[in-house]
Design an enzyme around this catalytic site. Structure first.
Site, PDB file in Angstrom:
ATOM      1  N   ARG A 190       4.489 -11.778  -7.451  1.00 19.99           N
ATOM      2  CA  ARG A 190       4.439 -11.860  -5.987  1.00 19.99           C
ATOM      3  C   ARG A 190       4.963 -13.200  -5.491  1.00 19.99           C
ATOM      4  NH1 ARG A 190      -1.346  -9.790  -5.580  1.00 19.99           N
ATOM      5  NH2 ARG A 190      -1.213  -7.577  -6.123  1.00 19.99           N
ATOM      6  N   ARG A 205       3.660 -12.657   1.318  1.00 21.75           N
ATOM      7  CA  ARG A 205       3.099 -13.048   2.605  1.00 21.75           C
ATOM      8  C   ARG A 205       2.768 -14.529   2.725  1.00 21.75           C
ATOM      9  NH1 ARG A 205      -1.729  -8.926   3.157  1.00 21.75           N
ATOM     10  NH2 ARG A 205      -1.541  -8.978   0.880  1.00 21.75           N
ATOM     11  N   ARG A 262       8.594  -9.476   8.025  1.00 20.28           N
ATOM     12  CA  ARG A 262       7.582  -8.426   8.161  1.00 20.28           C
ATOM     13  C   ARG A 262       7.201  -8.168   9.617  1.00 20.28           C
ATOM     14  NH1 ARG A 262       5.294  -5.161   7.043  1.00 20.28           N
ATOM     15  NH2 ARG A 262       3.369  -5.316   5.868  1.00 20.28           N
ATOM     16  N   ASP A 272       8.282  -2.112  -4.865  1.00 21.30           N
ATOM     17  CA  ASP A 272       6.873  -1.772  -5.041  1.00 21.30           C
ATOM     18  C   ASP A 272       6.751  -0.769  -6.174  1.00 21.30           C
ATOM     19  OD1 ASP A 272       4.247  -0.087  -4.342  1.00 21.30           O
ATOM     20  OD2 ASP A 272       4.079  -2.080  -3.471  1.00 21.30           O
ATOM     21  N   TYR A 283      -3.553   5.183  -8.947  1.00 22.74           N
ATOM     22  CA  TYR A 283      -3.287   5.198  -7.509  1.00 22.74           C
ATOM     23  C   TYR A 283      -3.184   6.637  -7.001  1.00 22.74           C
ATOM     24  CZ  TYR A 283      -2.385   0.171  -6.951  1.00 22.74           C
ATOM     25  OH  TYR A 283      -2.519  -1.188  -6.880  1.00 22.74           O
TER      26      TYR A 283
END
Length: 341
Positions: free
Chosen positions: A23, A27, A36, A72, A149
Site C-alpha cells: 500500500r 490514502r 480519490r 485490487d 471475501y
C-alpha cells in the site's frame, strides 16, 4: 542499482537493503487523496492511465526500490460472477456472497486477457515509465483470501462462514479453491506477459487457519498456483499475515520470497521458512504512526536480525495505514538505504 530488489529476491549480493511497502500508493499520500476526490477506487483500478499515475506516485515521492501495480486483489471476482463494490468506511462489499455448492457451481471460468485487460494495459504503460529506475511487481490474491471475501461478503474477523463451508462441504470448497487457483494463475501469467518483473501472491488472511486445516484445504491449491507460474522466470513472493505458525508450510507451497509479519521476529521467521529462500518484512505498520526515534530504532532491529544476509527485502508486515505521515515513510527508506550492519 535499478535491479536491487530483483537481486535480493534471488538472494544475490546488493549494495544496500532494498525497500518497498505494501500500500505504498494510497490514502496517506495527498496526491492520491486528490485523485480519490474525483474518482472511485474501482475507477482508479479499471482506468489504465489513472492506475499508472497512482503506481508512480510513491516511486517519485519516496525513493523505493520497486513499484507495485496499483490495483485490487478482488478484481477477478467480478468476471467470475461475484460482483462487488467498495463502500465508504466498510471496504469491499460482495453483492451476492457464495453460501452454497450451487453458488459455487454457478461461477464461470474466464479469460483474464479479455476480462481484465485494463490491468494488463496499465502494466504495459508502466514499463517504459519505470525503465532504468525500478522493477514493477504484479500481484493477485491467493485462493483462501479471495474465497473468504466471496463467502463472508466482505472482510471478516473470524472467517466463520468460510470455515463452515470448508468443514461441511469439502468437495465444494476444493472446487472453488481449484477454480480460483486456475484463474489467478492465468491472470498472473498474463501480468508477466504484459511486463511485470516480479509477482506477489497475497494470502492476507491465511493466518486464521491452523496448520492442519492449511494442509487439507489450502496447500494443494496454493502449490498448484505457484506451479502454474514458476516457469515464468520472475521472482515469486508469498505473503500472509499472522503466519508465524505456517511459515514452513508456506515454503512448501511455493515462492522464492516468504513474507514475514511483525508478530514473528525476522531472524526467527527466516529460520522457520528455512534456508534457500529470501524473506520480506517485517516492520509493524503502526510504528509509522509513532515518534521518529522509536520508529528508526525498530527499523534497525529488523535490519540487525537480517544480519546482512543476501535475500532480505525490507517491507512492513502489512500495508501502510491511512493516517501515516509521508515524511515517516520517506525517513524509513532513507534509513534502510543508509544502514550498515
Amino acid at each position: 542499482m535499478a535491479d536491487r530488489f530483483l537481486r535480493a529476491c534471488r538472494r544475490e549480493p546488493v549494495d544496500v537493503t532494498p525497500v518497498w511497502f505494501m500500500r505504498q500508493a494510497g490514502r496517506y499520500m495527498p496526491e492520491y487523496r486528490a485523485l480519490r476526490q474525483k474518482h472511485s477506487l474501482l475507477t482508479l483500478c479499471r482506468t489504465p492511465e489513472l492506475a499508472v499515475e497512482v503506481t508512480l506516485q510513491p516511486v517519485l515521492a519516496l525513493g523505493v526500490d520497486a513499484a507495485i501495480l496499483f490495483s485490487d486483489l478482488l478484481l477477478p471476482l467480478a468476471p467470475l460472477g461475484v460482483p462487488f463494490d467498495f463502500q465508504a468506511g466498510e471496504g469491499p462489499v460482495i453483492e451476492r456472497p457464495l453460501r452454497s455448492r450451487a453458488d459455487i457451481e454457478a461461477l464461470r471460468r474466464f479469460e483474464p486477457r479479455a476480462e481484465l485487460g485494463m490491468v494488463l494495459e496499465a502494466i504495459r504503460l508502466l514499463r517504459p515509465e519505470l525503465e532504468g529506475q525500478v522493477p514493477l511487481i504484479g500481484f493477485a490474491g491467493a485462493p483462501f483470501t479471495l474465497a473468504s471475501y466471496a463467502i463472508e461478503g466482505g472482510h471478516s474477523n473470524n472467517f466463520g462462514l468460510t470455515k463452515a463451508l470448508m468443514y461441511s462441504d469439502p468437495e465444494a470448497w476444493h472446487r472453488l479453491a481449484s477454480l480460483l487457483a486456475d484463474v489467478v494463475g492465468d491472470y498472473l501469467r498474463a501480468q508477466v506477459e504484459a511486463g511485470a518483473q516480479a509477482l506477489q501472491i497475497f494470502d492476507s488472511w491465511i493466518g486464521a487457519l491452523d496448520e492442519t486445516d492449511y494442509r487439507e484445504f489450502v496447500l494443494p491449491h496454493v502449490r498448484a498456483l505457484f506451479d502454474r507460474v514458476k516457469d515464468l522466470g520472475v521472482p515469486l513472493i508469498h505473503f500472509g499475515t499472522g503466519t508465524g505458525h505456517l511459515l514452513a508450510v508456506q515454503r512448501e507451497a511455493g515462492g522464492d520470497v516468504i513474507g514475514i509479519d511483525w508478530r514473528t521476529p525476522l531472524d526467527e521467521g527466516w529460520r522457520l521458512a528455512g534456508a534457500g529462500v529470501a524473506v520480506q518484512g517485517n516492520l509493524d505498520p503502526t510504528l509509522l504512526l509513532g515518534p521518529r526515534e522509536r520508529l528508526l530504532q525498530r527499523v534497525d532491529d529488523v535490519l540487525r536480525r537480517a544480519a546482512g544476509r543476501p535475500g532480505h527485502i525490507f517491507n512492513l508486515g502489512h500495508g501502510i495505514l491511512p493516517a501515516t505521515l509521508v515524511d515517516n515513510v520517506r525517513a524509513v527508506v532513507e534509513h534502510v538505504h543508509a544502514f550498515r550492519a
